[in-house]
Design a protein around this motif. Sequence first.
Motif, PDB file in Angstrom:
ATOM      1  N   MET A  37      39.728  78.671 -11.558  1.00 48.06           N
ATOM      2  CA  MET A  37      39.750  79.745 -12.528  1.00 48.06           C
ATOM      3  C   MET A  37      39.585  79.153 -13.931  1.00 48.06           C
ATOM      4  N   LEU A  38      38.729  79.735 -14.743  1.00 46.01           N
ATOM      5  CA  LEU A  38      38.540  79.298 -16.128  1.00 46.01           C
ATOM      6  C   LEU A  38      39.502  80.042 -17.033  1.00 46.01           C
ATOM      7  N   TRP A  39      40.091  79.325 -17.951  1.00 47.01           N
ATOM      8  CA  TRP A  39      41.017  79.920 -18.894  1.00 47.01           C
ATOM      9  C   TRP A  39      40.393  79.949 -20.268  1.00 47.01           C
ATOM     10  N   GLU A  40      40.818  80.899 -21.065  1.00 52.26           N
ATOM     11  CA  GLU A  40      40.371  80.943 -22.452  1.00 52.26           C
ATOM     12  C   GLU A  40      40.926  79.720 -23.169  1.00 52.26           C
ATOM     13  N   SER A  41      40.091  79.110 -23.972  1.00 52.67           N
ATOM     14  CA  SER A  41      40.569  77.987 -24.783  1.00 52.67           C
ATOM     15  C   SER A  41      39.907  78.048 -26.144  1.00 52.67           C
ATOM     16  N   THR A  42      40.654  77.700 -27.135  1.00 54.25           N
ATOM     17  CA  THR A  42      40.165  77.668 -28.507  1.00 54.25           C
ATOM     18  C   THR A  42      40.784  76.469 -29.188  1.00 54.25           C
ATOM     19  N   PHE A  43      39.967  75.720 -29.904  1.00 51.31           N
ATOM     20  CA  PHE A  43      40.516  74.660 -30.736  1.00 51.31           C
ATOM     21  C   PHE A  43      39.642  74.488 -31.957  1.00 51.31           C
ATOM     22  N   PHE A  44      40.234  73.944 -32.999  1.00 50.31           N
ATOM     23  CA  PHE A  44      39.506  73.709 -34.243  1.00 50.31           C
ATOM     24  C   PHE A  44      39.250  72.228 -34.364  1.00 50.31           C
ATOM     25  N   LEU A  45      37.983  71.862 -34.424  1.00 56.05           N
ATOM     26  CA  LEU A  45      37.582  70.479 -34.576  1.00 56.05           C
ATOM     27  C   LEU A  45      37.273  70.234 -36.044  1.00 56.05           C
ATOM     28  N   ARG A  46      38.169  69.536 -36.697  1.00 58.60           N
ATOM     29  CA  ARG A  46      37.964  69.212 -38.111  1.00 58.60           C
ATOM     30  C   ARG A  46      36.985  68.041 -38.176  1.00 58.60           C
ATOM     31  N   GLN A  47      35.939  68.179 -38.963  1.00 62.45           N
ATOM     32  CA  GLN A  47      34.928  67.130 -39.075  1.00 62.45           C
ATOM     33  C   GLN A  47      35.130  66.287 -40.338  1.00 62.45           C
ATOM     34  N   LEU A  48      35.282  66.953 -41.464  1.00 58.55           N
ATOM     35  CA  LEU A  48      35.441  66.267 -42.747  1.00 58.55           C
ATOM     36  C   LEU A  48      36.592  66.890 -43.501  1.00 58.55           C
ATOM     37  N   PRO A  49      37.348  66.221 -44.290  1.00 57.20           N
ATOM     38  CA  PRO A  49      37.144  64.833 -44.687  1.00 57.20           C
ATOM     39  C   PRO A  49      37.514  63.825 -43.608  1.00 57.20           C
ATOM     40  N   GLU A  50      38.406  64.150 -42.692  1.00 53.49           N
ATOM     41  CA  GLU A  50      38.720  63.263 -41.577  1.00 53.49           C
ATOM     42  C   GLU A  50      38.655  64.052 -40.284  1.00 53.49           C
ATOM     43  N   SER A  51      38.076  63.457 -39.278  1.00 53.14           N
ATOM     44  CA  SER A  51      37.939  64.134 -37.996  1.00 53.14           C
ATOM     45  C   SER A  51      39.232  64.055 -37.184  1.00 53.14           C
ATOM     46  N   ASP A  62      32.100  61.977 -23.177  1.00 47.69           N
ATOM     47  CA  ASP A  62      30.743  62.464 -23.449  1.00 47.69           C
ATOM     48  C   ASP A  62      30.764  63.659 -24.393  1.00 47.69           C
ATOM     49  N   TYR A  63      31.742  64.543 -24.203  1.00 46.68           N
ATOM     50  CA  TYR A  63      31.878  65.715 -25.071  1.00 46.68           C
ATOM     51  C   TYR A  63      32.195  65.284 -26.500  1.00 46.68           C
ATOM     52  N   ARG A  64      33.104  64.341 -26.646  1.00 47.01           N
ATOM     53  CA  ARG A  64      33.457  63.836 -27.981  1.00 47.01           C
ATOM     54  C   ARG A  64      32.231  63.242 -28.671  1.00 47.01           C
ATOM     55  N   LYS A  65      31.444  62.493 -27.914  1.00 46.52           N
ATOM     56  CA  LYS A  65      30.244  61.859 -28.467  1.00 46.52           C
ATOM     57  C   LYS A  65      29.240  62.914 -28.958  1.00 46.52           C
ATOM     58  N   VAL A  66      29.027  63.924 -28.140  1.00 47.41           N
ATOM     59  CA  VAL A  66      28.099  65.006 -28.498  1.00 47.41           C
ATOM     60  C   VAL A  66      28.615  65.772 -29.716  1.00 47.41           C
ATOM     61  N   MET A  67      29.903  66.076 -29.756  1.00 49.28           N
ATOM     62  CA  MET A  67      30.468  66.817 -30.887  1.00 49.28           C
ATOM     63  C   MET A  67      30.403  66.010 -32.178  1.00 49.28           C
ATOM     64  N   LYS A  68      30.552  64.695 -32.082  1.00 50.44           N
ATOM     65  CA  LYS A  68      30.437  63.844 -33.267  1.00 50.44           C
ATOM     66  C   LYS A  68      29.018  63.909 -33.836  1.00 50.44           C
ATOM     67  N   GLN A  69      28.016  63.828 -32.963  1.00 51.14           N
ATOM     68  CA  GLN A  69      26.623  63.929 -33.405  1.00 51.14           C
ATOM     69  C   GLN A  69      26.309  65.338 -33.892  1.00 51.14           C
ATOM     70  N   PHE A  70      26.861  66.335 -33.239  1.00 54.72           N
ATOM     71  CA  PHE A  70      26.694  67.724 -33.659  1.00 54.72           C
ATOM     72  C   PHE A  70      27.171  67.906 -35.103  1.00 54.72           C
ATOM     73  N   ALA A  71      28.304  67.283 -35.434  1.00 64.96           N
ATOM     74  CA  ALA A  71      28.848  67.381 -36.784  1.00 64.96           C
ATOM     75  C   ALA A  71      27.896  66.771 -37.807  1.00 64.96           C
ATOM     76  N   VAL A  72      27.295  65.649 -37.472  1.00 59.37           N
ATOM     77  CA  VAL A  72      26.337  64.997 -38.372  1.00 59.37           C
ATOM     78  C   VAL A  72      25.161  65.931 -38.652  1.00 59.37           C
TER      79      VAL A  72
END
Length: 104
Positions: free
Chosen positions: A1-15, A26-36
Amino acid sequence: MLWESTFFLRQLPESNLYEIPDLEDDYRKVMKQFAVELKKLAEKLLDILCENLGLEQGYLKKVLYGSKWPNFGTKVNNYPPCPKPDLIKGLRAHTDAGGIILLV
């Protein structure tokens, strides 16, 4: 079962990318590049706004960045399929206090 999830990924000034539990590397890596790439897009949009508003180039970036750097982040939501979609009437109004908001 999939659950609702929400989180805030702060990119700048500090991640806070590595403070959020249960994210695969892999997700962290993609999100880091996404932020760039997202930062590049936002800065390009600010340049275009300056041009179209007749402002000096870089004016909005200077105003929105403050004295040191920009603040920006990504709100990540995952919603499981609704078991009764015929009962859905819509979502609450979206509001933000930022300079540029990109909704995907």
